[in-house]
Motif scaffolding. Structure first.
Motif, PDB file in Angstrom:
ATOM      1  N   TYR A 106      -2.959  13.693   1.946  1.00 55.77           N
ATOM      2  CA  TYR A 106      -2.923  14.850   1.043  1.00 55.77           C
ATOM      3  C   TYR A 106      -2.737  14.332  -0.384  1.00 55.77           C
ATOM      4  O   TYR A 106      -2.313  13.186  -0.603  1.00 55.77           O
ATOM      5  N   ASP A 107      -3.042  15.199  -1.361  1.00 59.18           N
ATOM      6  CA  ASP A 107      -2.902  14.820  -2.763  1.00 59.18           C
ATOM      7  C   ASP A 107      -1.446  14.880  -3.191  1.00 59.18           C
ATOM      8  O   ASP A 107      -0.624  15.605  -2.607  1.00 59.18           O
ATOM      9  N   LEU A 108      -1.134  14.151  -4.242  1.00 59.37           N
ATOM     10  CA  LEU A 108       0.237  14.097  -4.744  1.00 59.37           C
ATOM     11  C   LEU A 108       0.725  15.470  -5.203  1.00 59.37           C
ATOM     12  O   LEU A 108       1.900  15.796  -5.064  1.00 59.37           O
ATOM     13  N   ILE A 109      -0.145  16.289  -5.755  1.00 58.49           N
ATOM     14  CA  ILE A 109       0.252  17.590  -6.293  1.00 58.49           C
ATOM     15  C   ILE A 109       0.940  18.451  -5.233  1.00 58.49           C
ATOM     16  O   ILE A 109       1.763  19.307  -5.559  1.00 58.49           O
ATOM     17  N   VAL A 110       0.611  18.210  -3.957  1.00 57.75           N
ATOM     18  CA  VAL A 110       1.243  18.984  -2.872  1.00 57.75           C
ATOM     19  C   VAL A 110       2.092  18.095  -1.965  1.00 57.75           C
ATOM     20  O   VAL A 110       2.419  18.468  -0.842  1.00 57.75           O
ATOM     21  N   GLU A 170      -3.631   9.597  -9.822  1.00 59.17           N
ATOM     22  CA  GLU A 170      -4.599   8.503  -9.711  1.00 59.17           C
ATOM     23  C   GLU A 170      -4.011   7.332  -8.934  1.00 59.17           C
ATOM     24  O   GLU A 170      -4.667   6.760  -8.054  1.00 59.17           O
ATOM     25  N   LEU A 171      -2.773   6.979  -9.227  1.00 59.60           N
ATOM     26  CA  LEU A 171      -2.141   5.854  -8.541  1.00 59.60           C
ATOM     27  C   LEU A 171      -1.818   6.208  -7.086  1.00 59.60           C
ATOM     28  O   LEU A 171      -1.917   5.360  -6.204  1.00 59.60           O
ATOM     29  N   TRP A 172      -1.433   7.442  -6.844  1.00 58.51           N
ATOM     30  CA  TRP A 172      -1.165   7.897  -5.475  1.00 58.51           C
ATOM     31  C   TRP A 172      -2.411   7.740  -4.618  1.00 58.51           C
ATOM     32  O   TRP A 172      -2.356   7.264  -3.488  1.00 58.51           O
ATOM     33  N   ASN A 173      -3.546   8.142  -5.168  1.00 64.25           N
ATOM     34  CA  ASN A 173      -4.785   8.118  -4.397  1.00 64.25           C
ATOM     35  C   ASN A 173      -5.514   6.778  -4.443  1.00 64.25           C
ATOM     36  O   ASN A 173      -6.612   6.653  -3.890  1.00 64.25           O
ATOM     37  N   ALA A 174      -4.892   5.777  -5.085  1.00 68.66           N
ATOM     38  CA  ALA A 174      -5.463   4.429  -5.010  1.00 68.66           C
ATOM     39  C   ALA A 174      -5.318   3.889  -3.592  1.00 68.66           C
ATOM     40  O   ALA A 174      -6.013   2.953  -3.192  1.00 68.66           O
ATOM     41  N   GLY A 191       0.825  -1.208   0.000  1.00 72.88           N
ATOM     42  CA  GLY A 191       0.000   0.000   0.000  1.00 72.88           C
ATOM     43  C   GLY A 191       0.852   1.246   0.000  1.00 72.88           C
ATOM     44  O   GLY A 191       1.965   1.264  -0.540  1.00 72.88           O
ATOM     45  N   ALA A 192       0.320   2.297   0.633  1.00 69.28           N
ATOM     46  CA  ALA A 192       1.055   3.557   0.712  1.00 69.28           C
ATOM     47  C   ALA A 192       2.190   3.430   1.707  1.00 69.28           C
ATOM     48  O   ALA A 192       2.080   2.740   2.719  1.00 69.28           O
ATOM     49  N   SER A 193       3.287   4.119   1.409  1.00 73.40           N
ATOM     50  CA  SER A 193       4.391   4.140   2.358  1.00 73.40           C
ATOM     51  C   SER A 193       3.993   4.943   3.586  1.00 73.40           C
ATOM     52  O   SER A 193       3.304   5.957   3.484  1.00 73.40           O
ATOM     53  N   LEU A 224       6.279   7.968  -7.973  1.00 72.41           N
ATOM     54  CA  LEU A 224       5.107   8.800  -8.252  1.00 72.41           C
ATOM     55  C   LEU A 224       5.416  10.274  -8.031  1.00 72.41           C
ATOM     56  O   LEU A 224       4.989  11.139  -8.808  1.00 72.41           O
ATOM     57  N   VAL A 225       6.169  10.573  -6.978  1.00 70.53           N
ATOM     58  CA  VAL A 225       6.519  11.971  -6.688  1.00 70.53           C
ATOM     59  C   VAL A 225       7.454  12.518  -7.774  1.00 70.53           C
ATOM     60  O   VAL A 225       7.231  13.607  -8.311  1.00 70.53           O
ATOM     61  N   MET A 226       8.498  11.773  -8.115  1.00 70.33           N
ATOM     62  CA  MET A 226       9.470  12.257  -9.102  1.00 70.33           C
ATOM     63  C   MET A 226       8.859  12.350 -10.506  1.00 70.33           C
ATOM     64  O   MET A 226       9.247  13.204 -11.306  1.00 70.33           O
ATOM     65  N   LEU A 227       7.921  11.478 -10.792  1.00 74.69           N
ATOM     66  CA  LEU A 227       7.309  11.448 -12.121  1.00 74.69           C
ATOM     67  C   LEU A 227       6.145  12.432 -12.252  1.00 74.69           C
ATOM     68  O   LEU A 227       5.765  12.813 -13.360  1.00 74.69           O
ATOM     69  N   HIS A 228       5.615  12.882 -11.124  1.00 69.64           N
ATOM     70  CA  HIS A 228       4.414  13.723 -11.152  1.00 69.64           C
ATOM     71  C   HIS A 228       4.543  14.978 -12.019  1.00 69.64           C
ATOM     72  O   HIS A 228       3.613  15.291 -12.777  1.00 69.64           O
TER      73      HIS A 228
END
Length: 918
Positions: A746-750, A737-741, A643-645, A724-728
């Motif tokens: 918080y959202d990936l954008i921030v 989308e994958l971050w919030n799966a 899952g999420a780190s 996901l962060v480096m590729l965003h």
């Protein structure tokens, strides 16, 4: 954790995420205490639609903005549109005409009401299209060059420049568009090569005088000597002969030395009023081109204008605003008589010269091309035409009107660009403004050090109306408001200048006027100067340099710290895109087909400093596959309970494979940060692409497959989050989308941009790199030798050192699974028919007896080697032939080189495979 669909579908996620980001204010989160970072979007025309150049420019800006936002900065990406004077007026005028309404009939005020109505309903379609691209600009503070605050800034700048004696009105030569009846900038002129003619005419010497005309060869031998009573000139525009002020020859041209200072007759018009003009010397004529004698028509040719200025030659205007021959002014007889007096030395003001009409009555009111036919026919009838030749000539066309531009002598407003340019030159020279790539510095200096006065007036209705008012006596009052002008005029009746300002004049204020100038706003203090400007190199003069000029003049400092200039997007063959060639690319069509992420990544990956982009749709398709690869990796991790780190910092790890992937993340981040620092977008994209696809998806996922213990789950979750962060910044939609799966606070954008807190483990890297190398070599051997995928082979290690033997033991499970091995033997293989591979100095054998037909395989490979080498050598022979490399089309030569490289590599592969069999 929400389960991801099996198939990646960009259209299902893009609009949803963009609306979410914008509605939540995430493009500019409240960060008043953080370090500011600022970039301004080159304002697209309000009439425009997203083309591939916009897509490149805005992708690069968004990549930088998203990263700076993730670095925690108060990142501001200023967005807005340009009012686009000519383009907008043309669109609205066309709309009205389709309803049977003429602009001239309804008047200025009513027309401007229609423009604002159009802007409200249809203008700004491009801003909706920018959203589809994923542009994360500050839409809540969107600007428009005609909005109230910006207009106030524009008018103030004009008035200030006038008061500082940096702007004035003068009569000069401009590019005149006969359709729109306005001056236009060089950027709006399209030079095309067209089929034309060169006419050679005799200009009879005054009073029937003669001279000996002599031509000599390079050795000084006389090749022609004859008595002449004329001087021969050549022209591609005979209708302009009527406005000639002189004939010029080079001072070193001995052929014409006897007649320099004498007069000749323009061979057209009523014979009793033929006009006389002097024969002068100037460095402009080329003695080796044509006859070496040049007619000087200062009011209708840019080069002639310079000669006329240098030599005090009068400049006679022949045409009206529609490029018809003039019908106004005194009669031809009166005008021609006075012009001869002026040619003989009589004083005349520029106003008097301009008022004279040297168009004979029979040509007045004719279209310029009808007049051309009449002039040629009349000269020919008189026997004064020497010859006419077909000739390819360069002609300037209005990019929007499609008509040939007429150089025209008109009254316009001019900015003293030479004075304004000095700080902009010094800033680049001192490094105060960094130019990337540095090769563009030379262009910057060449243009600014030789800059001409900048014509800023346009004869349009739509735009910022020039704040100048005229009294009946001709006096002018420049002020910010009509009330101020009236007060200065002391009650005189005033009329405002009808012209508007060039849109480049207003957009030159973009870095500070968008932030509230002339008011001392919080944003202005905080966000000026901007950090970087991303611009196409093709507007370095028209916009970039002018922003630098106005920034120093009105803010006292540079508008941005760094100027980044990107190339053009060309088609796959490297040709410039144009509608006439049918090779334009619609970015919205590519987004529909492959998704915005794939297009963005393509443009970033292909943006190499100092080079144009050859856009091949296959590349876009390839990066769509990259997004799919990422999607499938996320699904695989999800299915294995990853899952999420839970940590931004790298988790503790004992297994070499986990310590290795942590180190690879750290190394990739360092590589990525360095590329960002140097604004190398291709290196940025390549770093994250190779790590994501090759290192993580192809190797790490394979290495840990079937062995997801708790440590591996933690490390895999952390490493994938870093991806996901480096590729965003490059692929914002699929990464969000994958971050919030997984459940996130918080959202990936921030999310926070990674910092390399962990250390790479050299021992783990050495071990896993060795494993990958060995597996790759075994797989290559299997493929090259047609080993069936289901066949499991035995691996023999010859004289393996202790360290290698230990590795073979420790990594036995992963090695046998990934290389499809039955066993690993720490002994040499003494038999025949084995494939050989060498890794890290150790030789390995893969016995193939009974697995493949060895003789048939040797035969196949030998034949393949021969065929590949034959094609390679044939291509090499063609490329060594100058008649091919110099005469063939560049794309054909390039293809031959590419094919040669491909066949060379193919031959080497087959030969290596043959050698593997021993």
């Amino acid at each position: 954790m929400s389960e991801l669909p099996k198939t990646f579908d960009p259209s299902a996620i893009e609009q949803r995420w963009y609306e979410h980001w914008e509605s939540k204010g995430l493009f500019r989160p409240e960060r008043p205490d953080e370090e500011p970072w600022t970039i301004v979007m080159p304002p697209p025309n309000v009439t425009g639609s997203l083309h591939i150049g916009h897509a490149l420019d805005n992708t690069l800006q968004d990549v930088l903005t998203r990263r700076e936002r993730m670095r925690g900065k108060d990142a501001l990406w200023v967005v807005g549109t340009d009012h686009a004077g000519i383009a907008t007026q043309m669109v609205v005028e066309r709309n009205l005409e389709s309803q049977g309404v003429k602009r001239a009939e309804i008047g200025r005020e009513a027309f401007l009401e229609h423009v604002w109505e159009w802007k409200a309903q249809s203008g700004g379609a491009i801003t909706r299209q920018l959203r589809r691209l994923g542009a994360s600009c500050d839409w809540s503070n969107e600007r428009f060059t005609m909005d109230e605050g910006f207009s106030k800034a524009v008018i103030k700048v004009f008035v200030e420049l006038y008061n500082r004696k940096l702007i004035s009105r003068a009569k000069r030569l401009v590019n005149w568009d006969p359709k729109f009846q306005t001056a236009i900038s060089d950027l709006e002129v399209e030079n095309r090569e067209v089929q034309g003619h060169m006419w050679h005419f005799k200009y009879p010497l005054a009073g029937g005088e003669t001279y000996t005309y002599v031509e000599k060869d390079e050795d000084g031998n006389v090749t022609l000597s004859e008595e002449r009573d004329y001087i021969s000139i050549a022209t591609t525009r005979p209708e302009t002969m009527l406005g000639d002020g002189a004939v010029a020859v080079h001072p070193d041209d001995e052929r014409y030395r006897p007649i320099v200072g004498k007069f000749c007759e323009i061979p057209v018009g009523p014979k009793e009023h033929r006009r006389l003009i002097p024969i002068i010397t100037d460095d402009y004529p080329d003695p080796n081109f044509g006859s070496g004698a040049v007619k000087i028509t200062g009011a209708h040719d840019l080069n002639d204008y310079g000669v006329a200025q240098r030599n005090g030659i009068p400049m006679y205007r022949l045409m009206d605003g529609t490029a018809h021959m003039r019908s106004d002014g005194p009669s031809y007889e009166e005008s021609a008589t006075r012009a001869v007096e002026i040619a003989r030395g009589a004083n005349a003001s520029p106003e008097e010269v301009d008022a004279l009409n040297l168009v004979p009555e029979e040509y007045r009111g004719l279209d310029r091309y009808e007049a051309r036919k009449a002039v040629v026919a009349d000269i020919d009838a008189e026997g004064l035409m020497v010859t006419v030749e077909d000739k390819l000539i360069m002609q300037p066309f209005g990019d929007r009107s499609g008509l040939v531009i007429e150089p025209m002598l008109t009254d316009q407003w001019y900015v003293d660009a030479e004075t304004l340019a000095k700080p902009a030159i010094d800033a680049v020279r001192s490094g105060d403004i960094a130019v990337v790539p540095e090769t563009w510095k030379k262009t910057w200096f060449n243009w600014l050090e030789n800059i001409q006065p900048w014509c800023v007036s346009r004869q349009l209705w739509w735009g910022h109306r020039i704040p100048a008012w005229y009294a009946d006596d001709g006096s002018v009052f420049v002020a910010e408001t009509e009330e101020d002008a009236k007060a200065a005029a002391g009650g005189k009746a005033l009329r405002q200048d009808e012209d508007v300002l060039d849109t480049w004049f207003s957009s030159a204020l973009w870095p500070f006027a968008t932030l509230g100038w002339p008011e001392e706003t919080h944003d202005l203090k905080r966000h000026y100067p901007n950090d970087v400007l991303i611009s196409g190199f093709d507007i370095i003069f028209f916009w970039d340099a002018r922003m630098a000029m106005q920034g120093f003049e009105f803010m006292g400092e540079r508008p941005w710290k760094t100027l980044y200039l990107h190339g053009l997007v060309r088609d796959a063959k490297g040709q410039k895109m144009s509608k006439s060639k049918g090779n334009t690319v619609d970015p919205l069509g590519l987004i529909d087909k492959y998704g915005a992420d794939a297009l963005r990544f393509t443009l970033a990956a292909m943006e190499s400093q100092g080079r144009d982009i050859k856009l091949d749709e296959k590349r876009v398709e390839g990066y769509r596959n990259f997004a799919t690869k990422l999607w499938n990796a996320a699904r695989f991790l999800q299915m294995n309970g990853v899952g999420a780190s839970q940590s931004i910092a790298a988790p503790a790890a004992e297994l070499p494979v986990n310590r290795w992937i942590i180190g690879e993340v750290v190394n990739t981040l360092a590589e990525l940060d360095e590329a960002f620092d140097e604004l190398r977008f291709d290196d940025m994209a390549n770093a994250i692409y190779h790590f994501t696809w090759g290192t993580f998806c192809d190797w790490y996922v394979e290495l840990v497959k079937g062995a997801f213990d708790e440590e591996t789950k933690r490390v895999a979750a952390w490493a994938f989050d870093q991806i996901l962060v480096m590729l965003h910044p490059f692929m914002p939609f699929v990464t969000e989308e994958l971050w919030n799966a997984n459940e996130r606070p918080y959202d990936l954008i921030v999310a926070k941009w990674p910092t390399p807190e962990a250390q790479a483990d050299p021992r783990a890297k050495s071990e896993i790199d060795w494993l990958i190398n060995l597996v790759s070599e075994v797989r290559s051997a299997r493929t090259e030798l047609n080993v069936p995928p289901s066949a499991k082979l035995h691996l023999f290690a010859t004289n393996a050192p202790d360290e290698t033997a230990d590795r073979l033991d420790r990594l036995h499970t992963m090695l046998t699974r990934l290389a499809r091995l039955e066993s690993i033997q720490l002994s040499p293989f003494d038999g025949a028919g084995a494939a050989q591979v060498v890794v890290g100095g150790t030789s390995y054998a893969l016995p193939l007896e009974g697995v493949i037909d060895l003789e048939a395989e040797r035969g196949r490979l030998s034949k393949a080697v021969g065929a590949a080498e034959k094609e390679r050598d044939s291509l090499a022979q063609r490329l060594s032939n100058p008649s091919f490399t110099e005469r063939a089309k560049p794309e054909a030569v390039e293809k031959a080189r590419s094919d040669h490289a491909e066949k060379s590599a193919e031959a080497e592969r087959y030969r290596a495979a043959l050698e593997r069999l021993g």
